[in-house]
Design a protein around this motif. Structure first.
Motif, PDB file in Angstrom:
ATOM      1  N   LYS A 115       0.799  -1.222   0.000  1.00  0.00           N
ATOM      2  CA  LYS A 115       0.000   0.000   0.000  1.00  0.00           C
ATOM      3  C   LYS A 115       0.834   1.276   0.000  1.00  0.00           C
ATOM      4  N   GLU A 116       1.816   1.374   0.889  1.00  0.00           N
ATOM      5  CA  GLU A 116       2.584   2.619   1.006  1.00  0.00           C
ATOM      6  C   GLU A 116       3.385   2.893  -0.255  1.00  0.00           C
ATOM      7  N   PHE A 117       3.998   1.860  -0.813  1.00  0.00           N
ATOM      8  CA  PHE A 117       4.748   2.020  -2.060  1.00  0.00           C
ATOM      9  C   PHE A 117       3.800   2.446  -3.176  1.00  0.00           C
ATOM     10  N   ALA A 118       2.653   1.788  -3.256  1.00  0.00           N
ATOM     11  CA  ALA A 118       1.688   2.094  -4.316  1.00  0.00           C
ATOM     12  C   ALA A 118       1.197   3.534  -4.214  1.00  0.00           C
ATOM     13  N   LEU A 119       0.955   4.004  -3.003  1.00  0.00           N
ATOM     14  CA  LEU A 119       0.506   5.393  -2.823  1.00  0.00           C
ATOM     15  C   LEU A 119       1.540   6.387  -3.337  1.00  0.00           C
ATOM     16  N   GLU A 120       2.804   6.131  -3.050  1.00  0.00           N
ATOM     17  CA  GLU A 120       3.867   7.016  -3.528  1.00  0.00           C
ATOM     18  C   GLU A 120       3.995   6.949  -5.040  1.00  0.00           C
ATOM     19  N   LEU A 121       3.857   5.753  -5.588  1.00  0.00           N
ATOM     20  CA  LEU A 121       3.957   5.589  -7.036  1.00  0.00           C
ATOM     21  C   LEU A 121       2.805   6.309  -7.744  1.00  0.00           C
ATOM     22  N   ILE A 122       1.623   6.230  -7.186  1.00  0.00           N
ATOM     23  CA  ILE A 122       0.467   6.930  -7.751  1.00  0.00           C
ATOM     24  C   ILE A 122       0.708   8.439  -7.747  1.00  0.00           C
ATOM     25  N   LYS A 123       1.257   8.958  -6.648  1.00  0.00           N
ATOM     26  CA  LYS A 123       1.554  10.396  -6.563  1.00  0.00           C
ATOM     27  C   LYS A 123       2.528  10.822  -7.655  1.00  0.00           C
ATOM     28  N   GLU A 124       3.563  10.020  -7.865  1.00  0.00           N
ATOM     29  CA  GLU A 124       4.558  10.349  -8.887  1.00  0.00           C
ATOM     30  C   GLU A 124       3.948  10.307 -10.284  1.00  0.00           C
ATOM     31  N   CYS A 125       3.098   9.333 -10.527  1.00  0.00           N
ATOM     32  CA  CYS A 125       2.429   9.257 -11.830  1.00  0.00           C
ATOM     33  C   CYS A 125       1.530  10.467 -12.049  1.00  0.00           C
ATOM     34  N   HIS A 126       0.779  10.844 -11.042  1.00  0.00           N
ATOM     35  CA  HIS A 126      -0.126  11.983 -11.178  1.00  0.00           C
ATOM     36  C   HIS A 126       0.630  13.291 -11.372  1.00  0.00           C
ATOM     37  N   LYS A 127       1.810  13.408 -10.796  1.00  0.00           N
ATOM     38  CA  LYS A 127       2.633  14.605 -11.022  1.00  0.00           C
ATOM     39  C   LYS A 127       2.959  14.785 -12.497  1.00  0.00           C
ATOM     40  N   GLU A 128       3.000  13.660 -13.222  1.00  0.00           N
ATOM     41  CA  GLU A 128       3.348  13.687 -14.643  1.00  0.00           C
ATOM     42  C   GLU A 128       2.123  13.434 -15.527  1.00  0.00           C
ATOM     43  N   ASP A 129       0.939  13.661 -14.930  1.00  0.00           N
ATOM     44  CA  ASP A 129      -0.335  13.530 -15.653  1.00  0.00           C
ATOM     45  C   ASP A 129      -0.544  12.138 -16.253  1.00  0.00           C
ATOM     46  N   ILE A 130      -0.087  11.132 -15.544  1.00  0.00           N
ATOM     47  CA  ILE A 130      -0.299   9.745 -15.955  1.00  0.00           C
ATOM     48  C   ILE A 130      -1.414   9.165 -15.089  1.00  0.00           C
ATOM     49  N   LYS A 131      -2.458   8.681 -15.723  1.00  0.00           N
ATOM     50  CA  LYS A 131      -3.569   8.103 -14.975  1.00  0.00           C
ATOM     51  C   LYS A 131      -3.198   6.705 -14.460  1.00  0.00           C
ATOM     52  N   VAL A 132      -3.767   6.368 -13.313  1.00  0.00           N
ATOM     53  CA  VAL A 132      -3.428   5.101 -12.663  1.00  0.00           C
ATOM     54  C   VAL A 132      -4.692   4.308 -12.333  1.00  0.00           C
ATOM     55  N   ALA A 133      -4.647   3.031 -12.655  1.00  0.00           N
ATOM     56  CA  ALA A 133      -5.697   2.089 -12.258  1.00  0.00           C
ATOM     57  C   ALA A 133      -5.086   1.040 -11.348  1.00  0.00           C
ATOM     58  N   ILE A 134      -5.910   0.423 -10.528  1.00  0.00           N
ATOM     59  CA  ILE A 134      -5.429  -0.734  -9.771  1.00  0.00           C
ATOM     60  C   ILE A 134      -6.283  -1.947 -10.108  1.00  0.00           C
ATOM     61  N   GLU A 135      -5.645  -3.097 -10.019  1.00  0.00           N
ATOM     62  CA  GLU A 135      -6.295  -4.387 -10.243  1.00  0.00           C
ATOM     63  C   GLU A 135      -6.113  -5.168  -8.948  1.00  0.00           C
ATOM     64  N   SER A 136      -7.223  -5.438  -8.230  1.00  0.00           N
ATOM     65  CA  SER A 136      -7.105  -5.954  -6.867  1.00  0.00           C
ATOM     66  C   SER A 136      -8.209  -6.948  -6.545  1.00  0.00           C
TER      67      SER A 136
END
Length: 299
Positions: free
Chosen positions: A139-160
């Motif tokens: 979870k914590e890694f994924a949250l940071e990765l999502i933040k970095e993607c959003h900084k670069e206007d990259i949309k993120v989906a999760i499969e869970s």
């Protein structure tokens, strides 16, 4: 911060809309008997051996500290009771018959690969999909990765599999642009039998996800004798059909591609030799779902 990643797959077309890069995390809280990615189940790095690639050079025998490699009846095998997954044999295997599954990666390590296809994401309406294994175990890694993607206007989906208390996963769910989640089996006892866990959290979390105003997809893998009966499929479809933020219901035809992975891990494949369902079965499912009036896709 690091996470154990099994693969980063570019140009994925079935892990959300558009062209996507799918990041596969290692480790899962379910152990579905049909899993076609068995290398993602364990939370630790594992040695995989593809004997058809072996050229018999003997380098692995020389470097293994525990003599886990041996020849029996003219066949190269690995004594898993001795193997500690140190990876030394994989390092010297020029033919790539031996590989280590699971690599520690930092946020920047992942982003370097994600950035390569930014233009494709923009033109196709795609982005990054965080998958597994089970991404919510990271979870914590994924949250940071999502933040970095959003900084670069990259949309993120999760499969869970969303099989966690909602309070534990809500922050991550609220941070993504779309959600793909599984309802594999509607009956709880049957769900426990085939996945090892209850589905009660899953069903409760569907209700909570629908309140987030984030588009979500519900998926059911079509597994012979486990999930493929019409009673199960219709029970799931009826449960989700009136959810206001449901994008669609996806039926995933049986995937036999895990067979070589089970063999490479020396693990039993309960569905060895099973083939995907033929078109006539899929047509029956399609007609039943049409009658319910739910948006769906069979993959």
């Amino acid at each position: 911060m690091e996470a154990l990643i099994t693969d980063i797959q570019r140009f994925s077309l079935n892990d959300g809309d558009g062209i996507r890069t799918t990041v596969f995390f290692k480790g899962c809280n379910m152990h579905c008997t049909w899993c076609h990615n068995p290398e993602t189940l364990s939370a630790h790095s594992e040695l995989m051996f593809y004997e058809t690639k072996c050229i018999g050079c003997g380098k692995c025998f020389e470097v293994c500290p525990n003599s886990a490699h041996k020849i029996e009846n003219g066949k190269h095998i690995i004594d898993r009771s001795k193997c500690v997954n140190c990876g030394k044999c994989a390092e010297v295997c020029y033919a790539e018959a031996l590989t280590m599954c699971g690599k520690k990666m930092s946020i920047e390590d992942v982003m370097k690969q994600v950035r390569q296809d930014k233009e494709y994401y923009k033109t196709s309406g795609g982005g990054v999909t965080l998958s597994g294994g089970e991404v919510l175990l990271h979870k914590e890694f994924a949250l940071e990765l999502i933040k970095e993607c959003h900084k670069e206007d990259i949309k993120v989906a999760i499969e869970s599999n969303i099989s966690f208390p909602y309070d534990f996963i809500s922050e991550l769910l609220k941070s993504v642009d779309s959600i793909m989640c599984d309802i594999k089996i509607f009956d709880d006892e049957k769900h426990k039998k085939y996945t090892g866990v209850s589905n009660k959290e899953v069903l409760k979390n569907i209700e909570e996800i629908d309140k987030l105003n984030i588009p979500f997809i519900v998926r059911t893998p079509l597994i012979p004798g486990a999930t493929d009966d019409m009673e199960n499929i219709l029970a799931i479809a009826n449960y989700i059909k009136d959810k206001k933020n449901l994008y669609r219901y996806e039926i995933l035809n049986f995937n036999p591609l895990g067979a070589q992975k089970y063999k490479g891990l020396d693990k039993k494949d309960d569905f060895l030799g099973v083939k995907p369902f033929e078109e006539n079965k899929l047509e029956v499912i399609s007609k039943e779902l049409e009658n319910i009036g739910i948006s769906f896709k069979i993959i």
